[in-house]
Design an enzyme around this catalytic site. Structure first.
Site, PDB file in Angstrom:
ATOM      1  N   SER A 170       0.796  -1.216   0.000  1.00  0.00           N
ATOM      2  CA  SER A 170       0.000   0.000   0.000  1.00  0.00           C
ATOM      3  C   SER A 170       0.840   1.282   0.000  1.00  0.00           C
ATOM      4  O   SER A 170       0.403   2.313  -0.490  1.00  0.00           O
ATOM      5  CB  SER A 170      -0.903   0.029   1.236  1.00  0.00           C
ATOM      6  OG  SER A 170      -1.515  -1.221   1.437  1.00  0.00           O
TER       7      SER A 170
ATOM      8  N   GLU B   3      -6.912  -1.528  -3.416  1.00  0.00           N
ATOM      9  CA  GLU B   3      -7.481  -0.173  -3.409  1.00  0.00           C
ATOM     10  C   GLU B   3      -7.628   0.332  -1.974  1.00  0.00           C
ATOM     11  O   GLU B   3      -8.620   0.950  -1.612  1.00  0.00           O
ATOM     12  CB  GLU B   3      -8.840  -0.113  -4.130  1.00  0.00           C
ATOM     13  CG  GLU B   3      -8.884  -0.706  -5.521  1.00  0.00           C
ATOM     14  CD  GLU B   3      -7.863  -0.073  -6.469  1.00  0.00           C
ATOM     15  OE1 GLU B   3      -7.320   0.985  -6.141  1.00  0.00           O
ATOM     16  OE2 GLU B   3      -7.603  -0.686  -7.523  1.00  0.00           O
TER      17      GLU B   3
END
Lengths: 698, 698
Positions: free
Chosen positions: B158, B456
């Site tokens: 991330s 996401e």
């Protein structure tokens, strides 16, 4: 795949290296891992593990490097080859049953002999007469006949009484005719049946003279002993791929008026008299009751270890993995070790606590079961010696204990396997993106374990049995004719103190913490009893209440068992005070975290106050997470999983996570042997390179 | 497999037949399924679905019958063939983007062109200059070049700022040198990279004159356009099998000082001036901010439909399946329809309610996003027209709305995908044993969807962004300089009424029910604010609080959005009162069930009383389950999934569950083409029958 270039071989992960990180993590704690392992498993079991592991690792067929790549057919072929070799090794090394089971645990995949070696042999041993054992069991034990246990049907899972397969007694030629009257009667899910077995114990409704006598076990040969082709009147095969368990050939079986001789009905407990054509009633159904209890107790014990694999992998990876900087840290600080994040601790450490809690509970259950078996055997011996001479009280107490054990095992089986299943998935997600890779080692383990939540009693269905037992016990307590056991004692305490209120000091006293769980169980039981007996609500309208009740009761048992271990002398004898201190913290974490997650039942039963629950979370649980964190790695090390068993890049004991991920992808992955044509308008799709170094291309 | 004998072909399931059961189930409700479908999706979309479905079903390559059997390599080959054919069909039928996406939805598997068609094209469109679009986008749009988007690395998921790949500007020959300095810098998880793509957008740290400028996108050719072999200095391949998503070739990529020209750095927002060798700063970073919001809003909308597939399958099967008799029923009563069990209703119907709640919430989010984009575009237009002439207030309100939308989309993405993932698994388990079969159609769907909880923005990580935004808003409200939006309004209401207490009438009033959720969010926000700003607790020590807060806030938004739909005029215009009545019950079920499961936060915030929560569960929720149950089947029908899309034996619209299970196992299963030798001592393992009718054996 083209050969790995030298410049790739020269690359290392960016420092600090995983090996250093995991070592410094181990250095944070002084827990004696070896002693703790011995306490959990005994030295004897760990030595057995080393011995068997060395044998398996030396065998090429057990090489695991292609496990994650194989498709269904190859998986099955390899699993069968392994099952055969395992049997050969068992003979060669004169393995005991324990050693054979240990080998299976280390290989860690269901195998095509699985149901032969367990249910088929067990059923023949338990339900066959000496004559039948000579006929069926002997060849089966020598693997001259391979069998399975065919109960579940396409249209009927848990409900044995609803089975449709029939076995009609034919008095004329003294045979049974096995028959599947409908498509839904097809046997289904039967392990080892799909491709492997040539025999099956078929559970079928016995019919004599047009009258049904319920389900009974029949031995039926299904495939030719030489050609392995299905026999006349038999349609058999594999039921297809599953979410997991694809190394096993779960099968289907339809029977078209298949004739079997009289001796093929397993007759130890009930039979058909071939002279009178009359049914002979079962002598001792409670023994079967006992087997189920045994199976479920095993599941409880295993659930701790099953979950511990996931927790081991996730904890080790969280020690090596670093991600983001701390928001409060200076800008130039490096990335944080993932295990330092409170949210990660909150997800992993209560699961770590649960592994120990379930392990201790399972061990206690097995102990109780064995004690009771001994006692019943000696009761039975006494009874037969004195010809009904055993006093009613003793018999009563033996069967009461069995009823208690049965209910306990149902509830704990549901709680233990649900905790393990959901916990494994939580561990997988706690590994972030890489948790999704097969190389994490969690996904396939989870997928293979998943049916445990459904078989041996669906976890939701089982909760009804627990509730039924608790309601019965509560009625007995109210009537004053209850046996003296833990369940009735906590009910009695509750009834005595109910008016005064509880005021459990959950933050200060361990025994009060256990008592708060007992209180919740008791409260929910008497509430449910009121709904059923006073308000006369339908059984169906109370199923959600029963499920809550069963869960509450089982959580009480786990908390209590963990507490009992902490009080035990063996603990103090085998472990140093630091380790005991950490185990004590794990006990409190498991109990307080469970309490907080079921908060509304605890406060509405007045077991504790709202304020106490808030403090339990915001202060106690969070503090325990911090205190346990430095010991986490050594605690998972104590579970003593060999790397070979875990087969996980993320869970490597040496912390070489990234090297291992890369090696498997780059060197072992057969998909990289394909070169494709990427353009949509070209017909030729792919070319496969059959050699290791692929050069061809189309 | 030996041919199916005639006696097997004659077998049917035991009556009542699934077709009759499912029809009588449909007869229980008068909901107009077609109207409800139109309301959910619009008639236009449903017609598009029919049109595209007919085209796909006529193509042999899209035949799904071997999907559940194929291993990784075959899965990938088939998926690539399908991707190619899909592209051909797109050209042939001049499909719009909507039609192309619909076709992908119906095929329901990730394909090897996936990241080319989405992220590669999108990035080139969004971040390339006109010159770059001519150079890279044009061939990509015509599938003359196939690309992917390479951001994530082996050591970094991330955290984009932690990426290790570097792009060093070389002033001498005006090129960039792309390089992977360590093993952990290897790109990893990159969709379409493993075997398919010949180009990649590589995210790399830009270095000019020894100074780092953060991650930027570079176009890099990675494979030869003719031979498809990796270019010099490039090591690329597939990362190996995953828990799901195995039709996609997620790949790795290492770069050894690969030189690319200046034009390959995507330069719409920032660039390197080749004359001065200076960095040109980005002009509008908030547009990227907007893209992420868009992606997350899409995930929210999809989460309802993703979950609805599982609920459809489980509800249909629970209508056909019967198991056990009711305990209160007479002894000769047949077995119960599984959907009649309260425990099954309690597991499935709140999920059914959640499908609608998430769908409506997603639609509202998309609407808000589009409104805001229009507004920002017109603001931007105005700003450039008047040269900084737009008032600060207007700009402020536009970006405030975007900040609100961003935070909202983070929280709802986490809640929606977690609900869908966990709900799908609950649906699978609610199908009992057969839920574990691949033919249930839930397992593979679940496994493919699972990464949505991680990508996401990891669902746990995202909750920090929500909390940060809520804390900021709360500070602004306290200071008195807050923008006027829903979040600040509920905070203001809370502060005004806090002393008086709430006294929400959750059992009698819908708006009070919504307000109780708003109250909880506000309470948790100001609690967290106190911990952070007054007590000065570390950010890390509040992560669990933030996660709770984000979940609470997102649940409020879902409840509120569902409520708003029920108030809308279009609802009253399009649907009859009976259907509206059932939707209203679903709203109350979703809200009350969610409230009950988070009970301790609701009572400790004084949003409601303990007594109200108890009544919510024991009376309202249980009553709603009973009332919704007769409509369950028509409600799932309204989701309008073609059987071809579901590919599920259990979820067949016509109820022919057992026939379909049996057909797939007996007729389609390639494992049944193997005859094995079952004995452990024989070397020869298996023989494969390559013809349909197998006769051989060894």
């Amino acid at each position: 795949m083209s050969p790995t270039p030298q410049w790739v071989k020269n690359l290392k992960p960016t420092p600090p290296q995983g090996t250093d990180l995991i070592q410094s993590e181990r250095d944070k704690s002084k827990i004696n891992v070896e002693k703790l392992s011995n306490f959990l498993f005994t030295k004897e079991v760990l030595e057995r593990q080393d011995r068997v592991l060395a044998i398996l690792q030396a065998e090429k067929v057990f090489d695991k490097s292609q496990n994650y790549f194989d498709g269904r057919v190859d998986k099955f072929k390899t699993a069968l080859a392994r099952a055969k070799r395992m049997r050969q090794l068992q003979v060669k090394h004169k393995w005991t049953q324990e050693e054979y089971l240990m080998a299976n645990e280390l290989v860690s995949e269901p195998g095509p002999y699985g149901l032969h070696a367990s249910m088929y042999l067990t059923t023949l041993r338990g339900q066959g007469t000496p004559e039948q054992q000579k006929l069926f069991l002997e060849p089966a034990e020598n693997y001259k006949a391979i069998g399975c246990y065919a109960q579940t049907e396409l249209g009927h899972g848990s409900n044995v009484r609803g089975l449709e397969t029939i076995a009609t007694w034919n008095p004329e030629d003294k045979t049974f005719i096995l028959h599947s009257p409908a498509l839904t009667a097809s046997k289904w899910w039967i392990g080892s049946l799909g491709r492997t077995a040539n025999h099956a114990v078929v559970m079928a409704q016995l019919i004599i003279g047009g009258k049904p006598y319920g389900p009974h076990p029949f031995v039926c040969q299904i495939r030719d002993m030489k050609t392995h082709e299905p026999l006349e009147g038999i349609h058999v095969g594999d039921i297809g791929p599953k979410f997991g368990y694809n190394t096993m050939d779960n099968g289907f079986l339809l029977l078209n008026k298949v004739k079997i001789p009289h001796v093929n009905m397993l007759a130890r407990f009930s039979s058909v008299d071939p002279e009178t054509n009359k049914y002979v009633k079962p002598s001792s159904p409670s023994l079967i009751y006992g087997t189920l209890t045994w199976v479920r107790s095993t599941i409880v014990l295993q659930s701790g270890g099953v979950l511990a694999r996931g927790v081991t992998i996730a904890t080790r990876y969280a020690s090596v993995r670093r991600q983001f900087s701390d928001r409060d840290a200076p800008a130039d600080a490096g990335e944080n070790q993932v295990l330092d994040y409170q949210m990660v601790q909150y997800r992993l450490l209560p699961l770590l606590a649960a592994t120990f809690a379930l392990h201790f509970t399972g061990k206690a259950m097995m102990g109780l079961y064995q004690d009771n078996q001994k006692r019943m055997n000696s009761d039975a011996g006494q009874a037969s010696n004195t010809s009904r001479g055993a006093g009613p009280e003793e018999t009563h107490s033996g069967s009461d204990l069995l009823a208690d054990l049965h209910a306990t095992s149902c509830g704990l089986k549901a709680l233990g396997s649900t905790t393990a299943v959901d916990g494994l998935e939580m561990c997988r997600r706690a590994c972030g993106g890489h948790g999704y890779s097969s190389f994490s080692g969690i996904g396939s383990w989870y997928a293979d374990y998943l049916p445990t939540a459904t078989w041996e009693g669906d976890n939701y269905m089982l909760t009804q049995q627990v509730a039924r037992y608790l309601l019965k016990s509560a009625r007995a307590v109210l009537k004053g004719d209850a046996p003296n056991n833990d369940t009735t004692r906590i009910f009695t305490t509750f009834l005595q103190k109910q008016d005064m209120g509880a005021a459990h000091d959950i933050l200060g006293s361990d025994s009060d913490l256990v008592a708060a769980f007992a209180w919740r169980t008791s409260f929910l039981t008497f509430e449910a009893l009121k709904h059923r007996d006073v308000e006369k609500n339908s059984w169906n309208s109370l199923l959600v209440d029963f499920w809550r009740l069963s869960t509450a009761h089982s959580q009480y048992l786990v908390v209590k068992n963990f507490y009992d271990v902490l009080q035990s002398e063996s603990l103090r004898y085998e472990l140093d005070s630091e380790t005991i201190g950490v185990l004590h913290k794990l006990f409190r974490l498991y109990a307080l975290d469970t309490l907080e997650k079921g908060a509304s039942e605890f406060y509405s039963s007045s077991a504790v106050t709202v304020r106490q629950i808030q403090l339990a979370r915001t202060k106690s649980v969070m503090k325990l997470l911090e205190e346990i964190r430095p010991h986490a790695l050594r605690l998972v090390d104590a579970w003593h999983f060999p790397d070979w068993q875990l087969d996980s890049s993320l869970g490597r004991k040496d912390g070489k996570v990234y090297e291992d991920m890369f090696y498997r992808a780059s060197e072992l992955n057969p998909l990289n042997g394909l070169t494709i044509d990427p353009y949509p308008d070209n017909d030729v799709l792919v070319k496969r390179d059959e050699t290791a170094n692929f050069k061809s291309k189309l």
